[in-house]
Design a protein around this motif. Sequence first.
Motif, short mmCIF file in Angstrom:
data_model
loop_
_atom_site.label_atom_id
_atom_site.label_comp_id
_atom_site.label_asym_id
_atom_site.label_seq_id
_atom_site.Cartn_x
_atom_site.Cartn_y
_atom_site.Cartn_z
N ALA A 81 -73.09 -12.62 -35.59
CA ALA A 81 -74.46 -12.77 -35.12
C ALA A 81 -74.54 -13.21 -33.67
CB ALA A 81 -75.22 -13.75 -36.02
N ARG A 82 -73.49 -13.84 -33.17
CA ARG A 82 -73.49 -14.33 -31.79
C ARG A 82 -72.81 -13.38 -30.82
NH1 ARG A 82 -74.68 -19.97 -32.21
NH2 ARG A 82 -74.76 -20.05 -29.94
N VAL A 83 -72.28 -12.27 -31.31
CA VAL A 83 -71.65 -11.29 -30.42
C VAL A 83 -72.74 -10.50 -29.71
CG1 VAL A 83 -70.22 -9.21 -30.31
CG2 VAL A 83 -69.57 -11.11 -31.82
N PRO A 84 -72.73 -10.45 -28.37
CA PRO A 84 -73.76 -9.72 -27.64
C PRO A 84 -73.58 -8.22 -27.76
CG PRO A 84 -72.11 -10.53 -26.12
CD PRO A 84 -71.75 -11.09 -27.47
N GLU A 85 -74.55 -7.49 -27.22
CA GLU A 85 -74.43 -6.03 -27.22
C GLU A 85 -73.20 -5.61 -26.43
OE1 GLU A 85 -76.14 -3.79 -29.02
OE2 GLU A 85 -76.87 -5.65 -29.93
N LEU A 86 -72.57 -4.56 -26.87
CA LEU A 86 -71.35 -4.10 -26.23
C LEU A 86 -71.69 -3.26 -24.99
CD1 LEU A 86 -69.22 -3.16 -29.35
CD2 LEU A 86 -69.48 -5.37 -28.19
N PRO A 87 -70.73 -3.10 -24.09
CA PRO A 87 -71.00 -2.35 -22.86
C PRO A 87 -71.48 -0.92 -23.15
CG PRO A 87 -68.88 -3.46 -22.74
CD PRO A 87 -69.35 -3.60 -24.14
N ALA A 88 -72.43 -0.47 -22.35
CA ALA A 88 -72.91 0.91 -22.47
C ALA A 88 -71.98 1.80 -21.66
CB ALA A 88 -74.34 1.02 -21.96
N THR A 105 -62.82 -3.98 -22.05
CA THR A 105 -63.52 -3.31 -20.96
C THR A 105 -64.42 -4.33 -20.27
OG1 THR A 105 -65.27 -2.68 -22.50
CG2 THR A 105 -63.51 -1.08 -22.12
N PRO A 106 -64.78 -4.15 -19.00
CA PRO A 106 -65.71 -5.07 -18.35
C PRO A 106 -67.01 -5.17 -19.15
CG PRO A 106 -64.69 -3.66 -16.72
CD PRO A 106 -64.26 -3.12 -18.06
N GLY A 107 -67.42 -6.40 -19.42
CA GLY A 107 -68.59 -6.62 -20.27
C GLY A 107 -68.26 -6.69 -21.75
N GLY A 108 -66.99 -6.47 -22.10
CA GLY A 108 -66.57 -6.55 -23.49
C GLY A 108 -66.43 -7.99 -23.97
N ARG A 113 -65.26 -25.15 -39.46
CA ARG A 113 -64.74 -23.98 -38.76
C ARG A 113 -65.12 -24.04 -37.29
NH1 ARG A 113 -62.63 -19.92 -42.15
NH2 ARG A 113 -63.11 -20.25 -44.35
N VAL A 114 -64.25 -23.47 -36.46
CA VAL A 114 -64.42 -23.46 -35.01
C VAL A 114 -64.61 -22.02 -34.55
CG1 VAL A 114 -63.32 -24.00 -32.80
CG2 VAL A 114 -63.01 -25.53 -34.76
N PHE A 115 -65.60 -21.81 -33.68
CA PHE A 115 -65.98 -20.47 -33.24
C PHE A 115 -65.94 -20.37 -31.72
CE2 PHE A 115 -68.10 -21.44 -37.17
CZ PHE A 115 -68.23 -20.26 -37.88
N ALA A 116 -65.65 -19.19 -31.21
CA ALA A 116 -65.77 -18.92 -29.78
C ALA A 116 -66.12 -17.45 -29.57
CB ALA A 116 -64.48 -19.27 -29.04
N VAL A 117 -67.03 -17.22 -28.64
CA VAL A 117 -67.40 -15.86 -28.23
C VAL A 117 -67.29 -15.82 -26.71
CG1 VAL A 117 -69.24 -14.13 -28.12
CG2 VAL A 117 -68.95 -15.54 -30.19
N ALA A 118 -66.40 -14.99 -26.20
CA ALA A 118 -66.14 -14.93 -24.76
C ALA A 118 -66.40 -13.51 -24.26
CB ALA A 118 -64.69 -15.33 -24.46
N ARG A 119 -67.31 -13.40 -23.29
CA ARG A 119 -67.62 -12.08 -22.73
C ARG A 119 -66.96 -11.93 -21.36
NH1 ARG A 119 -71.72 -9.23 -19.86
NH2 ARG A 119 -72.75 -11.19 -19.29
#
Length: 275
Positions: free
Chosen positions: A29-36, A136-139, A265-271
Motif C-alpha cells: 500500500a505504501r509503494v508509489p506508482e512505478l515509472p512511466a 530504473t530511475p524512479g523505481g 515488523r519493520v518496513f522500508a520503501v525506498a524510491r
Amino acid sequence: MQPAAATWDPHQYLRHADHRSRPFADLLARVPELPASGRPPRIADLGCGPGNVTRLLTERWPTAHVTGYDSSPAMLAEADGLAGPTEGGGRLDFERADATSWTPPPAAYDLLLSNATLQWVPDHAASFPAWIEALTPGGTFAFQVPGNFDAPSHVLMRDLAASPRWRDRLGGVLRHADAVLSPGAYLARLADLGCEVDAWETTYQHLLAGEDPVLDWVRGTGLRPVLTALEGDEAATEEFLEEYRSLLCEAYPRTPHGTVFPFRRVFAVARRTFE
C-alpha cells in the motif's frame, strides 16, 4: 531465500497465510506508482516463498512481468502452479536464486520487493547498493522483515537451543537479535544511497486459534533451522518440541478469545530519485 541448512515446508508455512500476508499488503500500500516507461513494468519478488503473495503484485500491476525468486526447491515447486500469463496481459514466473549472492543487472526492475526474507541474509544491507542500481530511475525497493527477535517466541527458542541438553546439536543454528536493523538504520542506509525513504514499524496483535498456535506458527518459519538440524531423529525432535511447547504456553497463555501473538515488523520503501 533461506540458509542452505534450513529445509522448508510450504504447506506448514501457508497454515497462517492470512496473518502472514497482512504485512505484505501493508507494504504494498505504501509503494508509489512505478515509472512511466512506455513498456510493461518489470517486477522482482526476492524470497517469494510459495508465491501466494507474489501473485498479488499482478493484481496491482496487471500488465507487469513479475518474477519471484527463492532458494528453496520446495517453495518453488509450490509456486510453480501459479506461473503463467496473467489476466491483465502480463506474466508471472519463478526462478531459483539465493539472496545472499543475487546481483541483478543495472536498471533491470521498476520494483524490487522482498517480504519476510532479508532476516535470513547475513549483512543484507551490504547488498542495498547493488539492488538500488538494479532499479530504473524512479523505481522502488520495498521490503519488510520480522522485528521480533527479542520476543519470547525467539528468546525461549534460542535459550533452549543453547541449554546444556541441546547446545552440542543446536548451538549457533538460530538467528539473533541483530538479524535485522531498526527502521532508522534502514532509513539512513538507503538515504545515503540517494533514495527517498519511508521507514516504519508495526506490531501486529495476531489472535491465533487452535492448540499450541504459536508453536504451529514458528514451525513454518523461525523454528526451521532447529527442525532441519534434528531431521531424521524423531525422538530428539519430539523432545525439543515438548520442552519448547511448554515454555510457549506460559509465555502466550490462551484467552477465551484465542491466543494473542504480538509480532513486530519493520518496513522500508525506498524510491530511486537519481538517474
